[in-house]
Design a protein around this motif. Structure first.
Motif: not given
Length: 147
Positions: A74-78
């Motif tokens: 979740l640091g890069c993706h939702a």
């Protein structure tokens, strides 16, 4: 020269003061949620509010303790389909369960073992998923693709 230094120092103090005022005082602390007064629900709205509360609790527990959060995805993706907010660097993973094979030439199960994209190769290569973690990720992504 002294006037220039004094002007700079005054500008610096005013700039920091205004920044604190705007972002700290006026906009408030972004980590704090606004407090809303609770009222006694009527019978007609009681069922709807209970369902909404249960949905929020379910989303919160998924958000706090899910594998995508603990492994840093979740640091890069939702994952909008699951209500998981994340970074905007990578694509939304709501349809990844069905779309990865078309984009990367291998099923998602294999992609999570050995990614074909340069970015994900570095990410997963530096922090590989165990079989159990991979199963948890696949379960969540499958659930997201079904919504």
């Amino acid at each position: 020269m002294n006037k220039a230094i004094i002007s700079f120092a005054i500008s610096l103090v005013i700039g920091f003061g205004l920044g604190y005022l705007v972002f700290g005082v006026i906009m408030g602390d972004s980590d704090k949620q606004p407090q809303v007064a609770q009222t006694e629900p009527t019978d007609a709205s009681s069922t709807t509010e209970k369902q909404d509360t249960e949905a929020v609790k379910e989303t919160a527990s998924v958000d706090e303790a899910n594998i995508l959060n603990s492994k840093g995805c979740l640091g890069c993706h939702a994952v909008d389909a699951l209500g998981l907010e994340g970074g905007a660097t990578g694509p939304d993973l709501s349809k990844a369960f069905t779309d990865v094979e078309g984009k990367h030439g291998k099923p998602i199960e294999e992609f999570l073992k050995e990614p074909t994209s340069a970015v994900m190769s570095g990410v997963i290569g530096g922090n590989p998923l165990t079989d159990e973690e991979r199963t948890q990720v696949l379960d969540m992504l499958k659930q997201a693709s079904e919504k």
